[in-house]
Scaffold this active site. Structure first.
Site, PDB file in Angstrom:
ATOM      1  N   GLU A  17      -1.734 -48.870 -44.335  1.00 17.78           N
ATOM      2  CA  GLU A  17      -0.819 -49.988 -44.080  1.00 17.78           C
ATOM      3  C   GLU A  17      -0.387 -50.599 -45.412  1.00 17.78           C
ATOM      4  O   GLU A  17      -1.192 -50.743 -46.329  1.00 17.78           O
ATOM      5  CB  GLU A  17      -1.505 -51.062 -43.238  1.00 17.78           C
ATOM      6  CG  GLU A  17      -0.603 -52.265 -42.972  1.00 17.78           C
ATOM      7  CD  GLU A  17      -1.308 -53.357 -42.179  1.00 17.78           C
ATOM      8  OE1 GLU A  17      -1.375 -53.229 -40.953  1.00 17.78           O
ATOM      9  OE2 GLU A  17      -1.785 -54.326 -42.803  1.00 17.78           O
ATOM     10  N   TYR A  49       5.411 -56.568 -40.694  1.00 20.98           N
ATOM     11  CA  TYR A  49       6.612 -57.380 -40.472  1.00 20.98           C
ATOM     12  C   TYR A  49       6.185 -58.837 -40.468  1.00 20.98           C
ATOM     13  O   TYR A  49       5.280 -59.222 -39.719  1.00 20.98           O
ATOM     14  CB  TYR A  49       7.195 -56.996 -39.116  1.00 20.98           C
ATOM     15  CG  TYR A  49       8.578 -57.521 -38.845  1.00 20.98           C
ATOM     16  CD1 TYR A  49       9.701 -56.818 -39.285  1.00 20.98           C
ATOM     17  CD2 TYR A  49       8.777 -58.695 -38.140  1.00 20.98           C
ATOM     18  CE1 TYR A  49      10.977 -57.285 -39.031  1.00 20.98           C
ATOM     19  CE2 TYR A  49      10.049 -59.165 -37.871  1.00 20.98           C
ATOM     20  CZ  TYR A  49      11.141 -58.456 -38.332  1.00 20.98           C
ATOM     21  OH  TYR A  49      12.405 -58.923 -38.064  1.00 20.98           O
ATOM     22  N   ALA A  51       5.785 -62.811 -39.893  1.00 19.56           N
ATOM     23  CA  ALA A  51       5.981 -63.680 -38.740  1.00 19.56           C
ATOM     24  C   ALA A  51       7.350 -64.347 -38.861  1.00 19.56           C
ATOM     25  O   ALA A  51       7.825 -64.609 -39.965  1.00 19.56           O
ATOM     26  CB  ALA A  51       4.880 -64.729 -38.707  1.00 19.56           C
ATOM     27  N   ARG A 106       3.773 -58.709 -30.525  1.00 19.15           N
ATOM     28  CA  ARG A 106       4.266 -60.032 -30.167  1.00 19.15           C
ATOM     29  C   ARG A 106       4.308 -60.958 -31.379  1.00 19.15           C
ATOM     30  O   ARG A 106       5.239 -61.740 -31.544  1.00 19.15           O
ATOM     31  CB  ARG A 106       3.362 -60.655 -29.093  1.00 19.15           C
ATOM     32  CG  ARG A 106       3.947 -61.932 -28.533  1.00 19.15           C
ATOM     33  CD  ARG A 106       2.901 -62.792 -27.913  1.00 19.15           C
ATOM     34  NE  ARG A 106       1.925 -63.222 -28.902  1.00 19.15           N
ATOM     35  CZ  ARG A 106       0.864 -63.956 -28.617  1.00 19.15           C
ATOM     36  NH1 ARG A 106       0.624 -64.308 -27.370  1.00 19.15           N
ATOM     37  NH2 ARG A 106       0.023 -64.322 -29.573  1.00 19.15           N
ATOM     38  N   GLY A 107       3.297 -60.890 -32.245  1.00 16.94           N
ATOM     39  CA  GLY A 107       3.173 -61.841 -33.358  1.00 16.94           C
ATOM     40  C   GLY A 107       2.239 -62.973 -32.961  1.00 16.94           C
ATOM     41  O   GLY A 107       2.044 -63.250 -31.767  1.00 16.94           O
ATOM     42  N   ALA A 124       4.228 -58.637 -25.940  1.00 14.62           N
ATOM     43  CA  ALA A 124       4.685 -57.390 -26.560  1.00 14.62           C
ATOM     44  C   ALA A 124       5.266 -56.417 -25.527  1.00 14.62           C
ATOM     45  O   ALA A 124       6.178 -55.650 -25.849  1.00 14.62           O
ATOM     46  CB  ALA A 124       3.524 -56.739 -27.315  1.00 14.62           C
ATOM     47  N   HIS A 148      -8.648 -59.835 -27.762  1.00 17.92           N
ATOM     48  CA  HIS A 148      -7.664 -60.688 -28.451  1.00 17.92           C
ATOM     49  C   HIS A 148      -8.116 -62.148 -28.339  1.00 17.92           C
ATOM     50  O   HIS A 148      -8.547 -62.587 -27.266  1.00 17.92           O
ATOM     51  CB  HIS A 148      -6.273 -60.502 -27.835  1.00 17.92           C
ATOM     52  CG  HIS A 148      -5.215 -61.241 -28.587  1.00 17.92           C
ATOM     53  ND1 HIS A 148      -4.825 -62.527 -28.266  1.00 17.92           N
ATOM     54  CD2 HIS A 148      -4.489 -60.900 -29.684  1.00 17.92           C
ATOM     55  CE1 HIS A 148      -3.891 -62.927 -29.118  1.00 17.92           C
ATOM     56  NE2 HIS A 148      -3.656 -61.951 -29.985  1.00 17.92           N
ATOM     57  N   LYS A 164       0.719 -52.930 -20.937  1.00 15.88           N
ATOM     58  CA  LYS A 164       1.516 -52.653 -22.142  1.00 15.88           C
ATOM     59  C   LYS A 164       1.676 -51.140 -22.333  1.00 15.88           C
ATOM     60  O   LYS A 164       2.779 -50.659 -22.578  1.00 15.88           O
ATOM     61  CB  LYS A 164       0.801 -53.297 -23.332  1.00 15.88           C
ATOM     62  CG  LYS A 164       1.550 -53.306 -24.614  1.00 15.88           C
ATOM     63  CD  LYS A 164       1.021 -54.391 -25.559  1.00 15.88           C
ATOM     64  CE  LYS A 164      -0.190 -53.997 -26.361  1.00 15.88           C
ATOM     65  NZ  LYS A 164      -0.496 -54.938 -27.446  1.00 15.88           N
ATOM     66  N   GLN A 175      -7.138 -53.595 -34.012  1.00 13.03           N
ATOM     67  CA  GLN A 175      -7.465 -54.632 -34.987  1.00 13.03           C
ATOM     68  C   GLN A 175      -8.668 -54.138 -35.797  1.00 13.03           C
ATOM     69  O   GLN A 175      -9.433 -53.287 -35.332  1.00 13.03           O
ATOM     70  CB  GLN A 175      -7.831 -55.919 -34.213  1.00 13.03           C
ATOM     71  CG  GLN A 175      -8.172 -57.117 -35.056  1.00 13.03           C
ATOM     72  CD  GLN A 175      -7.051 -57.505 -35.990  1.00 13.03           C
ATOM     73  OE1 GLN A 175      -6.885 -56.859 -37.019  1.00 13.03           O
ATOM     74  NE2 GLN A 175      -6.311 -58.542 -35.635  1.00 13.03           N
TER      75      GLN A 175
HETATM   76  P1  FAD Z   1       0.334 -58.895 -26.727  1.00 20.34           P
HETATM   77  O1  FAD Z   1       0.033 -57.510 -26.390  1.00 20.34           O
HETATM   78  O2  FAD Z   1       1.542 -59.515 -26.111  1.00 20.34           O
HETATM   79  O3  FAD Z   1      -0.960 -59.773 -26.352  1.00 20.34           O
HETATM   80  C1  FAD Z   1      -1.071 -61.123 -26.806  1.00 20.34           C
HETATM   81  C2  FAD Z   1      -2.021 -61.888 -25.856  1.00 20.34           C
HETATM   82  O4  FAD Z   1      -1.367 -62.066 -24.596  1.00 20.34           O
HETATM   83  C3  FAD Z   1      -3.322 -61.130 -25.552  1.00 20.34           C
HETATM   84  O5  FAD Z   1      -4.329 -62.096 -25.391  1.00 20.34           O
HETATM   85  C4  FAD Z   1      -3.013 -60.424 -24.222  1.00 20.34           C
HETATM   86  O6  FAD Z   1      -4.198 -60.176 -23.476  1.00 20.34           O
HETATM   87  C5  FAD Z   1      -2.121 -61.481 -23.554  1.00 20.34           C
HETATM   88  N1  FAD Z   1      -1.159 -60.898 -22.605  1.00 20.34           N
HETATM   89  C6  FAD Z   1      -0.442 -59.766 -22.764  1.00 20.34           C
HETATM   90  N2  FAD Z   1       0.336 -59.546 -21.688  1.00 20.34           N
HETATM   91  C7  FAD Z   1       0.105 -60.579 -20.839  1.00 20.34           C
HETATM   92  C8  FAD Z   1       0.601 -60.939 -19.557  1.00 20.34           C
HETATM   93  N3  FAD Z   1       1.492 -60.169 -18.901  1.00 20.34           N
HETATM   94  N4  FAD Z   1       0.152 -62.087 -18.977  1.00 20.34           N
HETATM   95  C9  FAD Z   1      -0.751 -62.900 -19.604  1.00 20.34           C
HETATM   96  N5  FAD Z   1      -1.266 -62.593 -20.819  1.00 20.34           N
HETATM   97  C10 FAD Z   1      -0.836 -61.449 -21.437  1.00 20.34           C
HETATM   98  N6  FAD Z   1       1.335 -59.686 -36.871  1.00 20.34           N
HETATM   99  C11 FAD Z   1       2.448 -59.881 -37.635  1.00 20.34           C
HETATM  100  O7  FAD Z   1       2.975 -61.009 -37.701  1.00 20.34           O
HETATM  101  N7  FAD Z   1       3.019 -58.833 -38.328  1.00 20.34           N
HETATM  102  C12 FAD Z   1       2.502 -57.574 -38.302  1.00 20.34           C
HETATM  103  O8  FAD Z   1       3.040 -56.668 -38.929  1.00 20.34           O
HETATM  104  C13 FAD Z   1       1.320 -57.346 -37.526  1.00 20.34           C
HETATM  105  N8  FAD Z   1       0.743 -56.124 -37.439  1.00 20.34           N
HETATM  106  C14 FAD Z   1      -0.366 -55.906 -36.662  1.00 20.34           C
HETATM  107  C15 FAD Z   1      -0.898 -54.612 -36.566  1.00 20.34           C
HETATM  108  C16 FAD Z   1      -2.036 -54.377 -35.788  1.00 20.34           C
HETATM  109  C17 FAD Z   1      -2.593 -52.974 -35.693  1.00 20.34           C
HETATM  110  C18 FAD Z   1      -2.654 -55.458 -35.088  1.00 20.34           C
HETATM  111  C19 FAD Z   1      -3.893 -55.217 -34.275  1.00 20.34           C
HETATM  112  C20 FAD Z   1      -2.122 -56.740 -35.173  1.00 20.34           C
HETATM  113  C21 FAD Z   1      -0.957 -56.980 -35.949  1.00 20.34           C
HETATM  114  N9  FAD Z   1      -0.377 -58.252 -36.039  1.00 20.34           N
HETATM  115  C22 FAD Z   1       0.746 -58.452 -36.801  1.00 20.34           C
HETATM  116  C23 FAD Z   1      -0.984 -59.401 -35.330  1.00 20.34           C
HETATM  117  C24 FAD Z   1      -0.412 -59.571 -33.900  1.00 20.34           C
HETATM  118  O9  FAD Z   1       0.946 -59.931 -33.970  1.00 20.34           O
HETATM  119  C25 FAD Z   1      -1.245 -60.662 -33.202  1.00 20.34           C
HETATM  120  O10 FAD Z   1      -2.555 -60.214 -32.987  1.00 20.34           O
HETATM  121  C26 FAD Z   1      -0.660 -61.256 -31.924  1.00 20.34           C
HETATM  122  O11 FAD Z   1      -1.397 -62.451 -31.622  1.00 20.34           O
HETATM  123  C27 FAD Z   1      -0.726 -60.380 -30.690  1.00 20.34           C
HETATM  124  O12 FAD Z   1       0.181 -59.373 -30.741  1.00 20.34           O
HETATM  125  P2  FAD Z   1       0.191 -58.219 -29.581  1.00 20.34           P
HETATM  126  O13 FAD Z   1       1.354 -57.370 -29.844  1.00 20.34           O
HETATM  127  O14 FAD Z   1      -1.139 -57.601 -29.483  1.00 20.34           O
HETATM  128  O15 FAD Z   1       0.457 -59.151 -28.287  1.00 20.34           O
END
Ligand code: FAD
Length: 288
Positions: A17, A49, A51, A106-107, A124, A148, A164, A175
């Site tokens: 990364e 990317y 925030a 999602r961020g 996401a 998470h 997802k 993570q």
């Molecule tokens: P989601 O999959 O949307 O999940 C977020 C939360 O919502 C989780 O608790 C999930 O259980 C819950 N959820 C999901 N769907 C639902 C639903 N339908 N109803 C209710 N709850 C739900 N951040 C950055 O800003 N830039 C980056 O480049 C970046 N890269 C990353 C790379 C990796 C490999 C990882 C693991 C994280 C990265 N992050 C990055 C951090 C990430 O943006 C955060 O962890 C963020 O809080 C969650 O993103 P997600 O895509 O996992 O969200």
């Protein structure tokens, strides 16, 4: 090349990364970091990317540099704090620049953030649905072996992860985690739930004591006793801490591979010498 093709034959893969700079005047430095890291021949390189879309233009520039080095780029994309229109524009820009792989995220929720209206994404999986409509991308997603931080429990988190993945994810990246047993339990839970896409294990080499607090705060993951003892003993000695952190990460990777985990992602923190040292420690293993 699509990451799904790189992961297909279940051979060992090790990816890196890199994060883009926050300001344009640092772009050449980051390009140099990419060129240096490319010498270690990672299977692909992901580009984070910022925030709220901060540095999003720089992310595309850095992905271009990865391509120029002959390495497949994976562009991260977050959606929470941008409008749907802005996110769509970024996806189209990625496409016009030849980017085939997106890590759909999602961020994090910024402090004091009011959860957005219909013009914004909440999760996401909604972003994944949009990416699918904009082109033939290979799409990855994030997952959390230690759950998470916003999730009430593992059951909810895995339920949301399954939703997802079912939107059409090609792979998952975890993570960071420091205790492989946590990952093995997570991998089993995914299998039980029918989450069958490749899972790439994310490993963070901790090379200085100050980055530990930041990493733990951001990720919510636990430090095992074995690692705490290393920090207690070597935390005040930068050279020793760096060496111990690289060896700890390398040992983690070897244990993962011995337990059938073929796909590893290294959170390099833009330190080519750290990435290279880990690859050196795996030299015979990678080409067995
Ligand atoms: P989601 O999959 O949307 O999940 C977020 C939360 O919502 C989780 O608790 C999930 O259980 C819950 N959820 C999901 N769907 C639902 C639903 N339908 N109803 C209710 N709850 C739900 N951040 C950055 O800003 N830039 C980056 O480049 C970046 N890269 C990353 C790379 C990796 C490999 C990882 C693991 C994280 C990265 N992050 C990055 C951090 C990430 O943006 C955060 O962890 C963020 O809080 C969650 O993103 P997600 O895509 O996992 O969200």
């Amino acid at each position: 090349m699509k990451i799904s093709d790189i992961l297909k034959n279940n051979k060992i893969t090790v990816s890196f990364e890199v994060f883009p700079p926050k300001a344009w005047d640092k772009i050449e430095n980051t390009r140099a970091v990419v060129r240096e890291m490319a010498k270690a021949k990672p299977s692909f390189m992901s580009v984070t990317y910022g925030a709220a879309g901060t540095g999003s233009g720089f992310a595309a520039e850095i992905a271009d540099e990865v391509s120029k080095c002959g390495i497949t780029p994976l562009s991260h994309l977050t959606c929470l704090t941008s409008t749907k229109n802005k996110v769509t524009d970024v996806i189209d820009t990625f496409k016009s620049r030849g980017i085939e792989n997106i890590l759909a995220l999602r961020g994090d929720i910024p402090e004091g953030f009011v959860f957005p209206d219909a013009q914004h994404y909440h999760y996401a999986y909604e972003l994944i649905n949009t990416i699918k409509t904009r082109g033939d991308f290979c799409i990855g997603g994030a997952c959390y072996p230690e759950v998470h931080p916003e999730s009430a429990c593992l059951v909810d988190d895995i339920e949301h992860l399954k939703q997802k993945v079912d939107c059409g994810l090609d792979f998952l990246t975890t993570q960071m985690f420091f205790d492989n047993e946590v990952f093995y339990r997570f991998r089993e839970n995914c299998a039980i739930k029918g989450i069958n896409v490749p899972i790439i294990a994310g490993i963070m080499p901790i090379t200085n004591a100050s980055s530990i607090v930041r990493s733990i705060k951001l990720s919510g993951c636990r430090l095992p006793k074995k690692f705490k003892k290393i920090v207690d003993r070597f935390g005040d000695n930068p050279g020793a801490m760096k060496q111990a952190g690289i060896i700890y990460a390398t040992e983690q990777i070897i244990d993962l591979m011995a337990n059938g985990q073929n796909h590893i992602h290294i959170y390099t923190m833009n330190k080519p010498e750290v990435a290279q040292s880990i690859m050196n420690g795996l030299s015979e293993i990678l080409y067995e």
